[in-house]
Design an enzyme around this catalytic site. Structure first.
Site, PDB file in Angstrom:
ATOM      1  N   ASN A   6       0.848  -1.182   0.000  1.00 31.88           N
ATOM      2  CA  ASN A   6       0.000   0.000   0.000  1.00 31.88           C
ATOM      3  C   ASN A   6       0.895   1.248   0.000  1.00 31.88           C
ATOM      4  OD1 ASN A   6      -1.926   1.979   0.440  1.00 31.88           O
ATOM      5  ND2 ASN A   6      -2.341   1.387   2.558  1.00 31.88           N
ATOM      6  N   LEU A   7       0.786   2.054  -1.031  1.00 30.83           N
ATOM      7  CA  LEU A   7       1.620   3.251  -1.130  1.00 30.83           C
ATOM      8  C   LEU A   7       1.043   4.438  -0.363  1.00 30.83           C
ATOM      9  CD1 LEU A   7       2.756   3.156  -4.870  1.00 30.83           C
ATOM     10  CD2 LEU A   7       3.761   2.038  -2.869  1.00 30.83           C
ATOM     11  N   LYS A   8      -0.171   4.283   0.168  1.00 27.22           N
ATOM     12  CA  LYS A   8      -0.840   5.355   0.913  1.00 27.22           C
ATOM     13  C   LYS A   8      -0.727   6.672   0.132  1.00 27.22           C
ATOM     14  CE  LYS A   8      -0.296   3.099   5.373  1.00 27.22           C
ATOM     15  NZ  LYS A   8      -0.073   3.301   6.826  1.00 27.22           N
ATOM     16  N   HIS A  85      -9.602   0.415   5.355  1.00 27.44           N
ATOM     17  CA  HIS A  85      -8.279   0.532   5.961  1.00 27.44           C
ATOM     18  C   HIS A  85      -8.386   1.378   7.226  1.00 27.44           C
ATOM     19  CE1 HIS A  85      -4.107   1.854   6.519  1.00 27.44           C
ATOM     20  NE2 HIS A  85      -3.771   0.744   5.876  1.00 27.44           N
ATOM     21  N   GLU A 133      -5.120  -5.576  11.359  1.00 26.09           N
ATOM     22  CA  GLU A 133      -4.158  -4.481  11.487  1.00 26.09           C
ATOM     23  C   GLU A 133      -4.420  -3.699  12.775  1.00 26.09           C
ATOM     24  OE1 GLU A 133      -2.669  -2.544   7.483  1.00 26.09           O
ATOM     25  OE2 GLU A 133      -4.771  -2.108   7.833  1.00 26.09           O
ATOM     26  N   ILE A 138       0.538   0.198  13.113  1.00 28.88           N
ATOM     27  CA  ILE A 138       0.653   0.623  11.723  1.00 28.88           C
ATOM     28  C   ILE A 138       1.738   1.687  11.585  1.00 28.88           C
ATOM     29  CG2 ILE A 138      -0.522   1.817   9.835  1.00 28.88           C
ATOM     30  CD1 ILE A 138      -3.087   0.456  10.696  1.00 28.88           C
ATOM     31  N   GLY A 173       3.253  -3.011  10.632  1.00 24.08           N
ATOM     32  CA  GLY A 173       4.628  -3.183  11.063  1.00 24.08           C
ATOM     33  C   GLY A 173       5.443  -4.200  10.298  1.00 24.08           C
ATOM     34  N   ALA A 194       3.156  -1.171   4.009  1.00 22.14           N
ATOM     35  CA  ALA A 194       3.270   0.112   3.323  1.00 22.14           C
ATOM     36  C   ALA A 194       4.667   0.687   3.451  1.00 22.14           C
ATOM     37  CB  ALA A 194       2.225   1.098   3.869  1.00 22.14           C
ATOM     38  N   SER A 195       4.981   1.257   4.614  1.00 26.63           N
ATOM     39  CA  SER A 195       6.227   2.009   4.766  1.00 26.63           C
ATOM     40  C   SER A 195       7.473   1.172   4.542  1.00 26.63           C
ATOM     41  CB  SER A 195       6.288   2.675   6.146  1.00 26.63           C
ATOM     42  OG  SER A 195       6.172   1.718   7.178  1.00 26.63           O
TER      43      SER A 195
END
EC number: 5.3.1.1
Length: 214
Positions: A6-8, A85, A133, A138, A173, A194-195
């Site tokens: 997920n690139l948010k 989400h 999640e 997150i 995470g 994501a991150s």
């Protein structure tokens, strides 16, 4: 194991991540998808990587200014969509509406939830998958599979009690191959992160590390 990135709304290059994901998927044989912002769905899909929307709204065509129409993201090349989400929470009735809209447009669905009780509730709506999640994890450095493995195991059990055909993904995470392996050991069939990739200096290297144990 399915890896959904997920690139948010991170300031990353979606094409760089998409190209890296496509290459690593082809080289490893692991299913990897990228979920960009709605405006980037078509560009990302054109790289050939499996592409997911970050959200679709629970409406059909009509007077719905500002909505993300399921058919629109499907026409742009998306193959699936996230729903509910932690950063885009919805009421249960609207989650149901979004799942139905996605089905109408031929999109695969993954509904996110905070805990096993919520996982059971959203699994009853019949999505293709659910993702557990815990919000407090997150974007952090500690994965849910490490911090609280019981949540993952209980989420798997909660979904199975409702519908054994609903897959359970592990989110929050996740940043390493060890996290992916741990999630699989707990019964998850996919990873939502994501991150760990979108903020990585080298997205390809980050993806290669994620798939290394698989």
């Amino acid at each position: 194991m399915f890896i959904l990135v997920n690139l948010k709304a991170y300031p990353c290059d979606p094409i760089e991540v998409a190209t890296a994901a496509k290459d690593v998927a082809e080289e490893s044989g692991v299913r990897i998808a990228v979920s960009p912002q709605a405006a980037d769905v078509r560009r990302v899909a054109e790289t050939g990587v499996e592409t997911w929307a970050q959200h679709v709204d629970p409406n059909d065509y009509g007077s719905h200014t500002g909505s993300t129409l399921a058919e629109a993201v499907a026409d742009a090349g998306a193959e699936g969509t996230l729903v509910n989400h932690s950063e885009k929470r919805m009421k249960l009735a609207d989650i149901d509406g979004s799942v139905r809209a996605a089905e109408r447009a031929g999109l695969e669905t993954c509904v996110c939830a905070n805990n096993p009780a919520q996982i059971g509730a959203v699994a009853a709506l019949g999505p293709d998958s659910v993702a557990v999640e815990p919000p407090e994890l997150i974007g952090g450095d500690v994965s849910v599979s490490t911090a609280d493995p019981d949540i993952v195991e209980d989420a798997v059990a909660a979904a199975a009690n409702v519908d054994e055909d609903v897959d359970v993904f592990c989110g929050a995470g996740i940043s390493s191959g060890d996290d992916v392996a741990a999630a699989g050991d707990l019964g998850a069939t996919g990873i939502l992160l994501a991150s760990g990739v979108a903020k990585a200096d080298d997205p390809r290297a980050a993806l290669e590390d994620l798939v290394a144990p698989l």
